[in-house]
Enzyme design. Structure first.
Site, short mmCIF file in Angstrom:
data_model
loop_
_atom_site.label_atom_id
_atom_site.label_comp_id
_atom_site.label_asym_id
_atom_site.label_seq_id
_atom_site.Cartn_x
_atom_site.Cartn_y
_atom_site.Cartn_z
N TYR A 143 0.83 -1.21 0.00
CA TYR A 143 0.00 0.00 0.00
C TYR A 143 0.86 1.26 0.00
O TYR A 143 0.43 2.32 -0.44
CB TYR A 143 -0.93 0.04 1.22
CG TYR A 143 -1.99 -1.05 1.24
CD1 TYR A 143 -2.24 -1.82 0.10
CD2 TYR A 143 -2.73 -1.30 2.38
CE1 TYR A 143 -3.20 -2.81 0.12
CE2 TYR A 143 -3.69 -2.30 2.39
CZ TYR A 143 -3.92 -3.05 1.27
OH TYR A 143 -4.87 -4.04 1.29
N LYS A 192 3.67 -15.32 2.64
CA LYS A 192 3.63 -16.04 1.36
C LYS A 192 5.09 -16.30 1.00
O LYS A 192 5.60 -15.87 -0.05
CB LYS A 192 2.90 -15.17 0.32
CG LYS A 192 2.62 -15.86 -0.98
CD LYS A 192 1.49 -16.88 -0.91
CE LYS A 192 1.28 -17.54 -2.26
NZ LYS A 192 0.48 -18.78 -2.19
N ASP A 224 -2.82 -18.03 1.69
CA ASP A 224 -3.96 -18.69 1.04
C ASP A 224 -4.51 -19.80 1.92
O ASP A 224 -5.73 -19.97 2.06
CB ASP A 224 -3.56 -19.21 -0.35
CG ASP A 224 -2.19 -19.88 -0.36
OD1 ASP A 224 -1.39 -19.64 0.55
OD2 ASP A 224 -1.92 -20.67 -1.29
N ASP A 248 -5.30 -6.83 5.98
CA ASP A 248 -6.51 -6.12 5.56
C ASP A 248 -7.58 -7.14 5.17
O ASP A 248 -8.73 -7.08 5.61
CB ASP A 248 -6.13 -5.24 4.35
CG ASP A 248 -7.22 -4.26 3.98
OD1 ASP A 248 -8.23 -4.18 4.71
OD2 ASP A 248 -7.07 -3.57 2.95
N ASP A 252 -10.92 -8.73 7.74
CA ASP A 252 -12.32 -8.64 7.32
C ASP A 252 -12.96 -10.03 7.28
O ASP A 252 -14.11 -10.21 7.65
CB ASP A 252 -12.43 -7.99 5.93
CG ASP A 252 -12.59 -6.48 6.03
OD1 ASP A 252 -12.31 -5.93 7.12
OD2 ASP A 252 -12.98 -5.86 5.03
#
Ligand code: NAD
Length: 359
Positions: A143, A192, A224, A248, A252
């Site tokens: 980001y 990852k 994942d 992020d 959620d």
């Protein structure tokens, strides 16, 4: 009485001031019951600050926060300011306050109240015992990396770069280990590392720091796989720590395990004990001013503040127990009520919780 803690209170916009008022009543009750002391100072922030001061984050509000031991924030924003230029938007104030206060992690608990299990989209037996915290890095990663467009061989290309340095990783990972120590002492580090270099540095750093926390059980989970396991075995997680974008998305996903946005608390932390505490939900302009907002997310944010900033575990537990007791007795605000005709309002819910707080 314990030393008096300074709390910067920012109601903000929409339902913000309504839910914060109930959270303050809860804090005042803990003064009575546990002998803690709080001094509240109120400041303008968000849309209301744009209207009254011409900026979403007035300097006096920022100074008030800097001088405080913790910040309690409602929510900011609303349609009135949506078409404003960027510097005059409430969300710009949110980014500004996090940066100015040096907040680098976002903490979101997801715990399932037994009596609300039916409200989740997952089967109740899968949710049984779910009580986890997602610790998300807030200041680095893709980001904030360099972004640009360029002409490539096959036309226009867009590039987002993901950068992490060891210090950024180390400070959040240590924080997550410390939080795990106050809970079930299990930490899942999500990365990852099979494809990303930033993730390989992340994992190396986690492994090095883990040596300082031999009492905490550590697992490395690929992002994942974590997304799958959160739906398959949510109760097996305790603390999850991860970088900005993975956090992020996963926070959620974890939030939805509990069913309702009106129940979710959060904290943003920096170095040391200081933190900013707020519900996950926004200013809910559609129900603002009607006295029907669910104050539980903000009240549980106070419990989080007590645990993470002040170490007032007894009062935190009393608040969480009071919320559970009130829900178990069948009281519901409209957002979590099955029979909406029996729903109670913000103040009534706040009062029931205040009255249920005891040693
Ligand atoms: P929202 O969370 O405000 O509302 C989404 C839905 O959930 C609405 O139907 C609302 O009525 C309901 N809801 C939310 N909190 C509730 C509560 N405590 N009790 C009962 N129902 C509740 O999200 P949105 O509608 O996307 O955003 C509204 C405004 O809030 C926007 O301006 C947005 O930018 C802002 N926002 C601010 C924050 C923040 O201050 N940290 C976070 C998210 C959104």
């Amino acid at each position: 009485m314990a030393d008096v803690k300074k709390i910067a209170v920012i109601g903000g916009d929409g339902i913000g001031p309504e839910v914060v008022a109930e959270a303050i009543k809860v804090m005042k009750k803990t003064e009575e019951v546990f002998g803690y002391g709080f001094e509240f100072e109120h400041g303008l922030f968000g849309g209301i600050a744009i209207d009254e001061k011409g900026t979403p984050l007035p300097e006096e509000t920022l100074q008030m926060c800097k001088k405080s031991d913790a910040v309690l924030l409602g929510a900011v924003g609303g349609p009135k300011w949506d078409s404003n230029p960027k510097e005059l938007r409430p969300e710009t104030g949110l980014l500004g306050i996090r940066k100015a206060l040096g907040l680098f992690s976002n903490i979101r608990p997801a715990n399932v109240f037994d009596c609300l299990k039916e409200a989740s989209t997952l089967k109740p037996e899968v949710l049984e015992g779910t009580d986890l915290i997602v610790v998300r890095e807030l200041t680095g990663g893709i980001y904030f990396g360099e972004k640009f467009r360029r002409e490539g061989e096959n036309g226009q290309e867009a590039v987002d770069t993901c950068v992490y340095n060891v210090n950024e990783i180390e400070r959040i990972v240590r924080q997550a280990f410390e939080i795990a120590r106050t809970r079930s002492k299990r930490l899942a580090s999500v990365d990852k590392a099979n494809v990303l270099e930033t993730s390989r540095l992340w994992r190396e750093t986690v492994i090095r720091i883990a040596a300082d926390y031999p009492d905490v059980e550590l697992e490395h989970v690929l992002v994942d796989n974590c997304a799958m396991q959160l739906l398959r075995r949510p109760a097996s997680f305790d603390v999850i720590v991860t970088e900005n974008m993975f956090g992020d998305i996963l926070s959620d996903e974890a939030a939805m395990l509990t069913g309702s946005i009106g129940m979710l608390s959060s904290a943003s932390l920096g170095e040391g004990a200081f933190g900013l505490y707020e519900p996950v939900h926004g200013s809910a302009p559609d129900i603002a001013g009607q006295g029907i907002a669910n104050p539980i997310a903000t009240i549980l944010s106070v419990a989080l503040m007590f645990r993470l900033t002040f170490g007032y575990h007894d009062a935190a537990e009393a608040i969480e127990r009071a919320v559970k007791e009130v829900l178990d007795a069948g009281h519901r605000t409209g957002d979590i009520a099955v029979d909406k005709s029996k729903a109670i309002g913000t103040v009534a819910m706040g009062e029931l919780i205040v009255n249920a707080i005891r040693k």
